[in-house]
Write a protein that holds these residues in place. Sequence first.
Motif: not given
Length: 338
Positions: A109-127
């Motif tokens: 989840l931390e990496e999804l946030v970081a990815h969103q910060d870098r690229h403006g969006s993050a992939p959808r995630y299923f847990q």
Amino acid sequence: MSEASGPTALVLGVGGQDGVYLARHLLTLGYRVVGTVREDALDGDRAAYLSGVELRELDVRDRAGFAAILDTVRPDEVYNLAGFTSVGASWGQAELVAETNGMAVLRILEELVAHQDRHGSAPRYFQPSSSEMFGISDQQPQTEGTPHHPRSPYAVTKSFAHHLTVNYRESYGLFTCTGTLYNHESPLRPQQFVTRKITQAVAEIALGRREQVSLGNLDVRRDWGSAADYARSMHLMLQQDEPADFIVATGVSRALSDVLALAFLAVGIDDPTPYVVQDPALMRPAEVVDLAGDPTKAREQLGWEPAYDFETVVDHMVRVDMRRLETGVEESEDYLYP
């Protein structure tokens, strides 16, 4: 959207039961599927099921490794199906379970946030959450709002990951969904799971290769479904307009003794009693007696319905184990569906 003809899905733990069924379902829908496996599983027998899947090596606990794959693959959807899955074994490996099922999810989840910060969006995630989170529940069946009372190290870590996934959705605007999956079975269940232990033992008894099977509490009740059905629900969740949490279940709980009876019935034995030994050593320190889920929300919002009933799932597992013993072929695409 990826540059491939369809969306790109990253399936963590693609070599497990759920990973196989989800990957194959996504491939039929035109997805590019990238799947991760541990180094020791790269050339395993499960390769028989993964034709068309791009395999990458990853230990789900490796944050840097996940971040690198995320940036390289740039998936539209991420499904976290890696992790420690045995409730019984979790008592003896509590620290490993906490790392694999809990802290690994935090890092993802931390990496999804970081990815969103870098690229403006993050992939959808299923847990994937677990019915075991509910533990001792006064509410039958359980719903998405039923409080958690986990009764094993496994269940505690799944509850932790569940709440993290909800929290990161609410705090960072990530599209994260949880699916609380009740027990779901298939011929791909590892042998340490009680359902597969039963179906394999029944097949061996029918072929004269053993005389009895040792089991623990036969009165424990679970809501059992099909892994193929539950994999479909995961994909449906990530296609919704808004992220949410869902119960994935059949709505009916059955005793382990019912699984036993159906398995023996599949080989023409009406009374399993002479073939079963109850072993107190197989009882868990804190047992969850009964769990059943209410799938109303999944049915109404996702349009999801199970395609396979309980009887079909158990019968299919026994017949596949018979074929394994008779042919010596442990894994085959022909084993996947009834």
